[in-house]
Write an enzyme that holds these catalytic residues in place. Sequence first.
Site, PDB file in Angstrom:
ATOM      1  N   GLY A 286     -10.459  -3.837  -8.917  1.00 21.81           N
ATOM      2  CA  GLY A 286     -10.057  -4.760  -7.854  1.00 21.81           C
ATOM      3  C   GLY A 286     -10.436  -6.180  -8.235  1.00 21.81           C
ATOM      4  O   GLY A 286     -10.999  -6.415  -9.314  1.00 21.81           O
ATOM      5  N   GLU A 287     -10.132  -7.095  -7.328  1.00 22.74           N
ATOM      6  CA  GLU A 287     -10.407  -8.505  -7.609  1.00 22.74           C
ATOM      7  C   GLU A 287     -11.915  -8.758  -7.750  1.00 22.74           C
ATOM      8  O   GLU A 287     -12.339  -9.628  -8.500  1.00 22.74           O
ATOM      9  CB  GLU A 287      -9.834  -9.323  -6.430  1.00 22.74           C
ATOM     10  CG  GLU A 287      -9.731 -10.794  -6.676  1.00 22.74           C
ATOM     11  CD  GLU A 287      -9.333 -11.530  -5.399  1.00 22.74           C
ATOM     12  OE1 GLU A 287      -8.691 -10.924  -4.517  1.00 22.74           O
ATOM     13  OE2 GLU A 287      -9.694 -12.717  -5.297  1.00 22.74           O
ATOM     14  N   ASP A 402       0.989 -10.840   1.526  1.00 25.36           N
ATOM     15  CA  ASP A 402       1.060 -10.270   0.180  1.00 25.36           C
ATOM     16  C   ASP A 402       1.613  -8.853   0.234  1.00 25.36           C
ATOM     17  O   ASP A 402       1.125  -7.954  -0.434  1.00 25.36           O
ATOM     18  CB  ASP A 402      -0.343 -10.279  -0.447  1.00 25.36           C
ATOM     19  CG  ASP A 402      -0.292 -10.035  -1.948  1.00 25.36           C
ATOM     20  OD1 ASP A 402       0.821 -10.074  -2.523  1.00 25.36           O
ATOM     21  OD2 ASP A 402      -1.344  -9.778  -2.539  1.00 25.36           O
TER      22      ASP A 402
HETATM   23  P1  AMP Z   1      -7.297  -3.255  -4.722  1.00 25.02           P
HETATM   24  O1  AMP Z   1      -8.512  -4.027  -5.018  1.00 25.02           O
HETATM   25  O2  AMP Z   1      -7.200  -2.903  -3.269  1.00 25.02           O
HETATM   26  O3  AMP Z   1      -6.037  -3.874  -5.243  1.00 25.02           O
HETATM   27  O4  AMP Z   1      -7.475  -1.843  -5.487  1.00 25.02           O
HETATM   28  C1  AMP Z   1      -7.311  -1.710  -6.884  1.00 25.02           C
HETATM   29  C2  AMP Z   1      -6.744  -0.333  -7.215  1.00 25.02           C
HETATM   30  O5  AMP Z   1      -7.639   0.682  -6.769  1.00 25.02           O
HETATM   31  C3  AMP Z   1      -5.422  -0.064  -6.495  1.00 25.02           C
HETATM   32  O6  AMP Z   1      -4.326  -0.510  -7.200  1.00 25.02           O
HETATM   33  C4  AMP Z   1      -5.435   1.447  -6.381  1.00 25.02           C
HETATM   34  O7  AMP Z   1      -4.951   2.026  -7.561  1.00 25.02           O
HETATM   35  C5  AMP Z   1      -6.919   1.772  -6.258  1.00 25.02           C
HETATM   36  N1  AMP Z   1      -7.268   1.945  -4.822  1.00 25.02           N
HETATM   37  C6  AMP Z   1      -7.686   0.989  -3.964  1.00 25.02           C
HETATM   38  N2  AMP Z   1      -7.927   1.510  -2.754  1.00 25.02           N
HETATM   39  C7  AMP Z   1      -7.659   2.823  -2.841  1.00 25.02           C
HETATM   40  C8  AMP Z   1      -7.699   3.915  -1.910  1.00 25.02           C
HETATM   41  N3  AMP Z   1      -8.070   3.725  -0.641  1.00 25.02           N
HETATM   42  N4  AMP Z   1      -7.352   5.135  -2.346  1.00 25.02           N
HETATM   43  C9  AMP Z   1      -6.970   5.318  -3.633  1.00 25.02           C
HETATM   44  N5  AMP Z   1      -6.903   4.346  -4.550  1.00 25.02           N
HETATM   45  C10 AMP Z   1      -7.243   3.105  -4.173  1.00 25.02           C
END
Ligand code: AMP
Length: 497
Positions: A286-287, A402
């Site tokens: 993530g970020e 977004d």
């Molecule tokens: P994000 O920071 O929310 O963009 O999360 C980065 C990546 O983590 C996403 O692209 C998903 O592949 C994975 N991810 C985030 N949240 C979840 C979740 N609740 N369940 C499963 N995978 C997740």
Amino acid sequence: MCSGQRVCQPCGNGIHYSPQQLSLRSTRGQRVCQPCGNGIHYSPQQLSLRSTRVSITDLQAHTNYTFEIWAVNGVSPQSPAPQQAVSVTVTTNQAAPSPVSSIQAKDISRHAVSLSWTQPERPNGVILEYEVKYYEKDQNERSYRIMKTVARAADIKGLNPLTIYVFHVRARTAAGYGDFSNPFEFMTNSVPSPIIGDGANSTVLLVSVVGSVILLLVFIAVFVISRRRSKYSKAKQDSDEEKHLHPGVRIYVDPFTYEDPNQAVREFAKEIDASCIKIEKVIGIGEFGEVCSGRLKMPGKREICVAIKTLKAGYTDKQRRDFLSEASIMGQFDHPNIIRLEGVVTKCKPVMIITEYMENGSLDAFLRKNDGRFTVIQLVGILRGIASGMKYLSDMSYVHRDLAARNILVNSNLVCKVSDFGMSRVLEEDPEAAYTTREITGTYQSQGGKIPIRWTAPEAIAYRKFTSASDVWSYGIVMWEVMSYGERPYWDMSNQD
Ligand code: AMP
């Protein structure tokens, strides 16, 4: 059965009984007694019994039975004297009713339907109430609603338009609930019920007029009151008034209007003890740090799979605030198509945000992996779910900014949920954003403010006018992404193009 001094013998088939040796008759409710037929079983047997004991099984529940027991000897069939029977009447206990079999829908509108059904074929007792379970077909039974009624009909309200719903009905007697009926499906309308003109309902008309007047007065009152408030904590106070004046209508509160953003976290996110969390593996980046899958076991609750977003070590105060603001935003939402926040860990390191786990990850990757495998109905079902989540956000006055397939998560039932609530603040904070939005070269423009150009409405790119309408534009791009199984919008055209 004995005759003279001889040893007892079974009588065999040579003896005749009139009307029969052991007869059973039943009364159900007010009905006249009927012979029981063949469905009932006797142990050791019905006729030619030698002992004074017989077990009878497969009786119907909540039914009066009269048993007549005849004693016969070798001369009984020839005897001119009337035979004497002992009779005993018993009532069987109540049992759970059989399933309701016939459900009908009428007065289907955009948001409501009237259902009626017939009594179960075998009520097996006094029906105390009926329970109607219903849910949106593409949500499966993960989020269902229950309505109870003593009548054989129910008015179901608060449905979404143009949505297929599944209904099951079951009945309850003193012995408990019977099984649910087979699923009964129907689709809500897209056309509002008439308020004026043919088919108009005068009560609806009256309620609409009175409602509109009250709503107008409420809006005037909110406007006058809100003008008097100071700038600080304006959003929070307004929303409290909104809640007070429109019970049931919740408005999103921007955590950045809190003087202390930690206060917003405390208000909207539950603090979870780190010992309740088991981190299993890294599933994404993530970020602010790694995203992991794992398990959450809260005291007194069953263990569930969760996603765990972590804040990487060495963060600044601002990064911590920005990271946790997503939890403060997510914690205000409660909808089957919005990712659910379980809680946060802020009292120890790493700082974590815990959400429900979505087995199929982000929608763009999921579509690309399953290219061509879904029916159009399934793809439209995916879009319907996203639309439902976005409508909820816009009803709460939240602008996402977004919306894109990469920010939609998919669970094992193909339910799509809107996630990623970090973007709403980015442009607000960036003093250069108006400038940077006009100098577009990358996928996301850098120079501070980042805009997902291919997903963003022209007015939002040109002069930062982000509204629910610009979210609708992004939704249109998401529709294109879904129907093309995750192709990149505008293919390899440059952002400038
Ligand atoms: P994000 O920071 O929310 O963009 O999360 C980065 C990546 O983590 C996403 O692209 C998903 O592949 C994975 N991810 C985030 N949240 C979840 C979740 N609740 N369940 C499963 N995978 C997740």
